[in-house]
Design a protein around this motif. Sequence first.
Motif, PDB file in Angstrom:
ATOM      1  N   ASP A   1      42.009  38.788  41.000  1.00 49.50           N
ATOM      2  CA  ASP A   1      42.807  38.816  39.778  1.00 49.50           C
ATOM      3  C   ASP A   1      43.453  37.453  39.567  1.00 49.50           C
ATOM      4  O   ASP A   1      43.123  36.481  40.250  1.00 49.50           O
ATOM      5  N   THR A   2      44.391  37.371  38.629  1.00 46.26           N
ATOM      6  CA  THR A   2      45.040  36.089  38.328  1.00 46.26           C
ATOM      7  C   THR A   2      46.357  35.922  39.076  1.00 46.26           C
ATOM      8  O   THR A   2      47.074  34.942  38.851  1.00 46.26           O
ATOM      9  N   ASN A   3      46.677  36.869  39.968  1.00 37.95           N
ATOM     10  CA  ASN A   3      47.965  36.848  40.663  1.00 37.95           C
ATOM     11  C   ASN A   3      47.861  36.371  42.107  1.00 37.95           C
ATOM     12  O   ASN A   3      48.805  36.530  42.878  1.00 37.95           O
ATOM     13  N   GLY A   4      46.715  35.837  42.474  1.00 33.91           N
ATOM     14  CA  GLY A   4      46.545  35.361  43.838  1.00 33.91           C
ATOM     15  C   GLY A   4      46.087  36.428  44.805  1.00 33.91           C
ATOM     16  O   GLY A   4      46.164  36.247  46.023  1.00 33.91           O
TER      17      GLY A   4
ATOM     18  N   ASP B   1      40.964  41.640  29.959  1.00 36.31           N
ATOM     19  CA  ASP B   1      42.397  41.333  29.951  1.00 36.31           C
ATOM     20  C   ASP B   1      43.068  41.626  31.285  1.00 36.31           C
ATOM     21  O   ASP B   1      44.281  41.429  31.433  1.00 36.31           O
ATOM     22  N   GLY B   2      42.300  42.087  32.265  1.00 34.23           N
ATOM     23  CA  GLY B   2      42.835  42.327  33.595  1.00 34.23           C
ATOM     24  C   GLY B   2      43.691  43.564  33.736  1.00 34.23           C
ATOM     25  O   GLY B   2      44.318  43.762  34.780  1.00 34.23           O
TER      26      GLY B   2
ATOM     27  N   ARG C   1      33.634  35.556  32.343  1.00 34.69           N
ATOM     28  CA  ARG C   1      33.879  34.539  33.359  1.00 34.69           C
ATOM     29  C   ARG C   1      34.897  35.072  34.360  1.00 34.69           C
ATOM     30  O   ARG C   1      35.977  35.525  33.994  1.00 34.69           O
TER      31      ARG C   1
ATOM     32  N   ASN D   1      37.710  35.115  37.368  1.00 32.68           N
ATOM     33  CA  ASN D   1      38.834  34.269  37.737  1.00 32.68           C
ATOM     34  C   ASN D   1      38.404  33.302  38.837  1.00 32.68           C
ATOM     35  O   ASN D   1      37.740  33.696  39.793  1.00 32.68           O
ATOM     36  N   TYR D   2      38.742  32.042  38.668  1.00 30.39           N
ATOM     37  CA  TYR D   2      38.422  30.965  39.610  1.00 30.39           C
ATOM     38  C   TYR D   2      36.948  30.595  39.608  1.00 30.39           C
ATOM     39  O   TYR D   2      36.492  29.860  40.481  1.00 30.39           O
ATOM     40  N   GLN D   3      36.175  31.089  38.630  1.00 32.73           N
ATOM     41  CA  GLN D   3      34.757  30.731  38.561  1.00 32.73           C
ATOM     42  C   GLN D   3      34.599  29.323  38.017  1.00 32.73           C
ATOM     43  O   GLN D   3      35.210  28.963  37.032  1.00 32.73           O
TER      44      GLN D   3
END
Length: 206
Positions: A27-30, A78-79, A202, A204-206
């Motif tokens: 995800d986008t939260n680490g 949108d996660g 795409r 995350n982190y790709q």
Amino acid sequence: IDTCGVTTLYTECDGHQLRGPNDIVFDTNGGFWFTDLGKSRSRDSDNGGLYYALADGSSLVCAAYGLTKPNGVGLSPDGSTLYVAETSVGRVWKWDIVSPGVVERGTTPLAHGTLLYGFDGYQLLDSLAVDGDGNVCVATLVTGAISVISPEGELLDQVHVPKWDAYVTNVCFGGPDLMRAYVTSSGWGLLYEMPWERPGLRLNYQ
């Protein structure tokens, strides 16, 4: 990467050993969500689980347990929604994400989540990817295809590999504008590059 070292982040959760960690999505939260398929033996098998972990090895929580061979896992564009494919029963589930590692239980009676789609007949599921429109694209064993399911739970398409294979196991997107699908045909030991009707999502982190 420079040292070629390997670090073990997690082996158990709340005192319970991880049995068969399988697929993963960041995800986008680490952190990342992953499925634990469990192990099968001659006369019994483990329950499976859905987990959330931080990438630094500091936290691991079980978000849902008692799943039947959970395998592919993915996030909506949108996660906010999490998808999981159960292999041996041919079902795709979804959960609304409350916060990192926390999901709402869902609306399907006697189940952990909300049923997005259940396949007819004998169709088994493996890994999945989500495209840019939010459709769930899941590798479908026996049928030998990538099944495309809308966020509303409608089967939109089944895209077959060029040479039938019961073991179509994974899919991801790449190429210019993410309009190419890369599909593993494990029974034949092949990796296909295929044109795709819609752009992939795409990662995350790709």
